[in-house]
Design an enzyme around this catalytic site. Structure first.
Site: not given
Length: 162
Positions: A23-25, A42, A88
């Site tokens: 899910s991180c960017i 992120i 994401g």
């Protein structure tokens, strides 16, 4: 290696990698005039209200602001920056196979990054977001090449920031 909630910036040649983005960017930035590049991993869209921020790179709102300051400190100009990002994904399912919309962290991360970049007028060259599989993003600032690797597609070029 740019680990979770970490920020890295360099002037001149640099290699960056964000491993295992669910899910991180992983956001890569470049200013061609100053040869300053950077990458941030992120984890969440925004800092929590009324809580101290332990790592500014953890959140889109504080992390993007911080990487820009760091890059400007090396001679970059925000008006010249280009970027690309990936991640994401919705990698977890809850209940009977339906996703819990309150926990769609990947989509919320991507949305936050997109809105912040648009508000700062930073041009996005390419993005690879969403889906249900994790990714690894590699960025060679010397050539500008950004590649994305996943278990389903293997490694593929995303764009050149140069």
């Amino acid at each position: 290696m740019v680990g979770m909630a970490e920020i890295a910036v360099r002037k001149g040649p640099a290699l960056y990698s964000c491993l295992g983005l669910g899910s991180c960017i992983g956001l890569a930035l470049f200013d061609s005039a100053s040869e300053v590049s950077g990458m941030i991993h992120i984890m969440l869209p925004g800092k929590f209200p009324n809580r101290p921020v332990d790592k500014v790179g953890k959140f889109a709102d504080t992390g993007i602001e911080e990487i820009l300051k760091m890059m400007e400190g090396l001679g970059a100009n925000t008006s010249r920056l280009t970027c690309a990002y990936a991640g994401g994904a919705q990698v977890f399912k809850f209940g009977s196979g339906n996703t819990d919309t309150k926990l769609e962290v990947g989509a919320r991360n991507a949305d936050a990054v997109e809105k912040i970049l648009a508000s700062l007028r930073i041009r996005t060259v390419a993005k690879d977001i969403g889906g249900t599989v994790g990714r690894t993003v590699n960025y060679n600032a010397s050539t500008g090449e950004i590649t994305v690797r996943s278990v389903t597609t293997g490694e593929k070029p995303l764009c050149k920031l140069r």
